[in-house]
Enzyme design. Sequence first.
Site, PDB file in Angstrom:
ATOM      1  N   THR A  19       0.815  -1.233   0.000  1.00 32.52           N
ATOM      2  CA  THR A  19       0.000   0.000   0.000  1.00 32.52           C
ATOM      3  C   THR A  19       0.839   1.269   0.000  1.00 32.52           C
ATOM      4  OG1 THR A  19      -0.161   0.021   2.431  1.00 32.52           O
ATOM      5  CG2 THR A  19      -1.886  -1.169   1.208  1.00 32.52           C
ATOM      6  N   TRP A  20       2.139   1.150  -0.261  1.00 27.00           N
ATOM      7  CA  TRP A  20       2.991   2.335  -0.314  1.00 27.00           C
ATOM      8  C   TRP A  20       2.443   3.307  -1.355  1.00 27.00           C
ATOM      9  CZ3 TRP A  20       8.954   2.049  -1.612  1.00 27.00           C
ATOM     10  CH2 TRP A  20       9.572   3.215  -1.158  1.00 27.00           C
ATOM     11  N   ASP A  48      -0.159  -5.246   3.465  1.00 27.86           N
ATOM     12  CA  ASP A  48       0.954  -4.614   4.174  1.00 27.86           C
ATOM     13  C   ASP A  48       0.815  -3.102   4.104  1.00 27.86           C
ATOM     14  OD1 ASP A  48       3.952  -4.710   5.208  1.00 27.86           O
ATOM     15  OD2 ASP A  48       3.895  -3.259   3.568  1.00 27.86           O
ATOM     16  N   TYR A  53       3.102   5.594   5.748  1.00 22.50           N
ATOM     17  CA  TYR A  53       2.529   5.783   4.421  1.00 22.50           C
ATOM     18  C   TYR A  53       1.405   6.817   4.478  1.00 22.50           C
ATOM     19  CZ  TYR A  53       4.869   1.278   3.452  1.00 22.50           C
ATOM     20  OH  TYR A  53       5.766   0.249   3.317  1.00 22.50           O
ATOM     21  N   GLN A 163      11.331  -7.609   6.592  1.00 24.14           N
ATOM     22  CA  GLN A 163      10.811  -7.108   5.317  1.00 24.14           C
ATOM     23  C   GLN A 163      11.904  -6.275   4.653  1.00 24.14           C
ATOM     24  OE1 GLN A 163       7.517  -3.886   3.993  1.00 24.14           O
ATOM     25  NE2 GLN A 163       6.651  -5.595   5.142  1.00 24.14           N
ATOM     26  N   LEU A 194       8.801  -5.157  -7.990  1.00 25.98           N
ATOM     27  CA  LEU A 194       8.910  -4.716  -9.383  1.00 25.98           C
ATOM     28  C   LEU A 194       9.608  -3.363  -9.460  1.00 25.98           C
ATOM     29  CD1 LEU A 194       5.330  -5.736 -10.596  1.00 25.98           C
ATOM     30  CD2 LEU A 194       7.467  -7.012 -10.849  1.00 25.98           C
TER      31      LEU A 194
END
Length: 282
Positions: A19-20, A48, A53, A163, A194
């Site tokens: 969800t960044w 996550d 964020y 993480q 990615l």
Amino acid sequence: MKTLLLPSGAAIPVLGQGTWYMGEDQAQRKREIEALQLGLDLGMTLIDTAEMYADGGAEQVVGAAIAGRRDQVFLVSKVYPHNADRRGMQAACERSLRRLGSDHIDLYLLHWPGSVPLAETLAAFESLKQAGKIRDFGVSNFDSAGMQEMSELPGGGQMAVNQILYNLKRRGVEWDLLPWCRERAMPVMAYSPLESSADEQQRMLGNPQLQAVARRHDASPAQIALAWLLQQEQVVVIPKAVNPAHVRENRAALDIVLTAQDLAELDQAFPPPRRAHPLDMR
């Protein structure tokens, strides 16, 4: 959904949703919520997020997305290092829980190493665990030396995950950090699978050998990059997507099985490390 076991025995899905950058634009809120809900419908029940964020905005988006279906979700959030003492973490966790609309967080992580003594952070985690506010705890962006230091402290043996930034282009963790975690049956969570910027992503996904593997599988280069991570031992992958087509594409990557030839070609295109590297972070 395939799962891995945390050291506590809890099961964690191997493919989830990041969800960044969510929660930063109110005009995108409905789209972000629907994307997360689509991911849940497709079985990507790990979400996550972090208090960092969008200054809690991403947690609010997650809270809206999981409303009425909290019991289906494996929820991960992260605490700022400057909030990682006993009093600060208690307050930060309560704020996150309110934004998430939940009475507990399944996995709560220290976002990166900071100035608060690690022993104090571990005591804070343990206090939250005893109170039922969190189920498991771990860290993010810790290198092998940091993991060793943490593990030697009282309570450090309960660390559930690390993480880290890990993808085809950023394989330095394979030298020492991944082996350290695997020896302890501790999963790692790969963020930015990615890459994080459009330019970096284009450079990775534009690789001719990666594209050739993708054509053999009638898949996109992004799906092959995710499938490669999903075939690594003890790795959880958390791509972020807002476009429904991308959400579906991410889920479909779980069904791709790369061959020995595929893996050899990807190793040639993106060589594994031959020496120790500083930990990549974003």
